[in-house]
Design a protein around this motif. Structure first.
Motif, mmCIF file in Angstrom:
data_model
loop_
_atom_site.group_PDB
_atom_site.id
_atom_site.type_symbol
_atom_site.label_atom_id
_atom_site.label_comp_id
_atom_site.label_asym_id
_atom_site.label_seq_id
_atom_site.Cartn_x
_atom_site.Cartn_y
_atom_site.Cartn_z
ATOM 1 N N LEU B 78 12.064 4.777 8.159
ATOM 2 C CA LEU B 78 12.936 3.790 7.547
ATOM 3 C C LEU B 78 12.041 2.621 7.141
ATOM 4 N N GLU B 79 11.773 2.512 5.850
ATOM 5 C CA GLU B 79 10.824 1.498 5.365
ATOM 6 C C GLU B 79 11.373 0.085 5.561
ATOM 7 N N SER B 80 12.653 -0.098 5.311
ATOM 8 C CA SER B 80 13.285 -1.402 5.428
ATOM 9 C C SER B 80 14.702 -1.217 5.971
ATOM 10 N N PRO B 81 14.808 -1.033 7.284
ATOM 11 C CA PRO B 81 16.117 -0.712 7.876
ATOM 12 C C PRO B 81 17.159 -1.786 7.600
ATOM 13 N N SER B 82 18.400 -1.328 7.447
ATOM 14 C CA SER B 82 19.519 -2.249 7.263
ATOM 15 C C SER B 82 20.598 -1.906 8.287
ATOM 16 N N PRO B 83 21.512 -2.840 8.564
ATOM 17 C CA PRO B 83 22.539 -2.594 9.593
ATOM 18 C C PRO B 83 23.358 -1.338 9.350
ATOM 19 N N ASN B 84 23.555 -0.931 8.088
ATOM 20 C CA ASN B 84 24.348 0.287 7.846
ATOM 21 C C ASN B 84 23.597 1.570 8.220
ATOM 22 N N GLN B 85 22.364 1.421 8.672
ATOM 23 C CA GLN B 85 21.623 2.579 9.186
ATOM 24 C C GLN B 85 21.710 2.664 10.717
ATOM 25 N N THR B 86 22.485 1.790 11.305
ATOM 26 C CA THR B 86 22.797 1.902 12.726
ATOM 27 C C THR B 86 23.575 3.198 12.918
ATOM 28 N N SER B 87 23.039 4.085 13.737
ATOM 29 C CA SER B 87 23.648 5.398 13.861
ATOM 30 C C SER B 87 22.943 6.187 14.967
ATOM 31 N N LEU B 88 23.448 7.394 15.195
ATOM 32 C CA LEU B 88 22.818 8.349 16.104
ATOM 33 C C LEU B 88 22.154 9.420 15.245
ATOM 34 N N TYR B 89 20.866 9.601 15.431
ATOM 35 C CA TYR B 89 20.091 10.502 14.578
ATOM 36 C C TYR B 89 19.665 11.740 15.349
ATOM 37 N N PHE B 90 19.815 12.892 14.679
ATOM 38 C CA PHE B 90 19.399 14.160 15.274
ATOM 39 C C PHE B 90 18.433 14.887 14.369
ATOM 40 N N CYS B 91 17.385 15.408 14.980
ATOM 41 C CA CYS B 91 16.465 16.314 14.312
ATOM 42 C C CYS B 91 16.840 17.735 14.725
ATOM 43 N N ALA B 92 16.670 18.684 13.828
ATOM 44 C CA ALA B 92 16.969 20.079 14.150
ATOM 45 C C ALA B 92 15.908 20.966 13.535
ATOM 46 N N SER B 93 15.703 22.140 14.128
ATOM 47 C CA SER B 93 14.759 23.088 13.551
ATOM 48 C C SER B 93 15.305 24.502 13.697
ATOM 49 N N SER B 94 14.846 25.375 12.805
ATOM 50 C CA SER B 94 15.218 26.781 12.885
ATOM 51 C C SER B 94 14.103 27.620 12.291
ATOM 52 N N LEU B 95 14.137 28.900 12.639
ATOM 53 C CA LEU B 95 13.095 29.817 12.172
ATOM 54 C C LEU B 95 13.059 29.839 10.643
ATOM 55 N N GLY B 96 14.200 30.013 10.059
ATOM 56 C CA GLY B 96 14.364 29.957 8.621
ATOM 57 C C GLY B 96 15.595 29.140 8.317
ATOM 58 N N SER B 97 15.865 28.899 7.059
ATOM 59 C CA SER B 97 16.962 27.991 6.700
ATOM 60 C C SER B 97 18.326 28.544 7.096
ATOM 61 N N TYR B 98 18.446 29.846 7.324
ATOM 62 C CA TYR B 98 19.752 30.423 7.649
ATOM 63 C C TYR B 98 19.811 30.975 9.067
ATOM 64 N N ASN B 99 18.826 30.594 9.876
ATOM 65 C CA ASN B 99 18.842 30.960 11.290
ATOM 66 C C ASN B 99 19.472 29.824 12.094
ATOM 67 N N GLU B 100 19.770 30.092 13.371
ATOM 68 C CA GLU B 100 20.374 29.088 14.238
ATOM 69 C C GLU B 100 19.504 27.839 14.295
ATOM 70 N N GLN B 101 20.140 26.670 14.110
ATOM 71 C CA GLN B 101 19.430 25.411 14.187
ATOM 72 C C GLN B 101 19.521 24.856 15.609
ATOM 73 N N PHE B 102 18.378 24.479 16.166
ATOM 74 C CA PHE B 102 18.296 23.870 17.488
ATOM 75 C C PHE B 102 18.133 22.368 17.305
ATOM 76 N N PHE B 103 18.960 21.620 18.013
ATOM 77 C CA PHE B 103 18.980 20.176 17.852
ATOM 78 C C PHE B 103 18.200 19.474 18.960
ATOM 79 N N GLY B 104 17.566 18.354 18.585
ATOM 80 C CA GLY B 104 16.950 17.480 19.565
ATOM 81 C C GLY B 104 17.995 16.676 20.300
ATOM 82 N N PRO B 105 17.578 15.835 21.263
ATOM 83 C CA PRO B 105 18.523 15.087 22.101
ATOM 84 C C PRO B 105 19.125 13.868 21.420
ATOM 85 N N GLY B 106 18.619 13.488 20.264
ATOM 86 C CA GLY B 106 19.189 12.352 19.548
ATOM 87 C C GLY B 106 18.411 11.061 19.751
#
Lengths: 112, 112
Positions: B78-106
């Protein structure tokens, strides 16, 4: 863009009761997914559905992919306190790079 | 243990102060994605990456940047964060784009 309407938004039930929640969309999806999010954690996949009409169970959970491909439901039978959390439906389209479109979530509370 | 990790888990910052949220996965997954979760809106995709040096916008990319220089890491900037970016963010990964996505803890971000 695509939107999913998930209902109900929240449920307060007694332990042992059955639970039902559903998602509808104006768009057709190739895959329907159901996730559960425990407090302070990321969503975890519960059930994945790949074909219209498909009915899949995972323990006390049962989910169905609607035959129109625009809806899905999740049932939880004989609820227990550890079922508490937020349940999300998600739809996935084959031609959109794996993007998941999430419903708004159903917050489930179970009273022992 | 196979997992997606995010750092920091909690961050309070002020408007305009550049920040980076890191995401790392140890499963050799090709597909990685960032989502933000807001009450009543479910999770919405910010950016995704199909592989190293391949990134694309999701539904809500404004105000965010990503990079994918190595397979295991997918930082959100976030180069220049603003209050409307207050949120809960999750990263996810999967083997391929159509495989099960595993989420981080947030990562819970507050921008004052």
């Amino acid at each position: 863009g695509q939107q999913l309407n998930q209902s109900p938004q929240s449920m307060f039930i007694q332990e042992g009761e059955d639970v039902s929640m559903n998602c509808t969309s104006s768009s057709i999806f190739n895959t329907w997914l159901w996730y559960k999010q425990d407090p302070g954690e990321g969503p975890v996949l519960l059930i994945a559905l790949y074909k219209a009409g498909e009915l899949t169970s995972n323990g006390r959970l049962t989910a169905q992919f609607g035959i129109t491909r625009k809806d899905s439901f999740l049932n939880i039978s004989a609820s227990i306190p550890s079922d508490v959390g937020i349940y999300f439906c998600a739809g996935q389209l084959r031609n959109q790079g794996g993007k998941l479109i999430f419903g708004q979530g159903t917050e489930l509370s179970v009273k022992p | 243990e196979a997992q997606v990790t995010q750092n920091p888990r909690y961050l309070i910052t002020v408007t305009g102060k550049k920040l980076t949220v890191t995401c790392s996965q140890n499963m050799n997954h090709e597909y990685m994605s960032w989502y933000r979760q807001d009450p009543g809106l479910g999770l919405r995709q910010i950016y995704y990456s199909m592989n190293v040096e391949v990134t694309d916008k999701g539904d809500v990319p404004e105000g965010y940047k990503v990079s994918r220089k190595e397979k295991r890491n997918f930082p959100l900037i976030l180069e220049s964060p603003s209050p409307n970016q207050t949120s809960l963010y999750f990263c996810a990964s999967s083997l391929g784009s159509y495989n099960e996505q595993f989420f981080g803890p947030g990562t819970r971000l507050t921008v004052l």
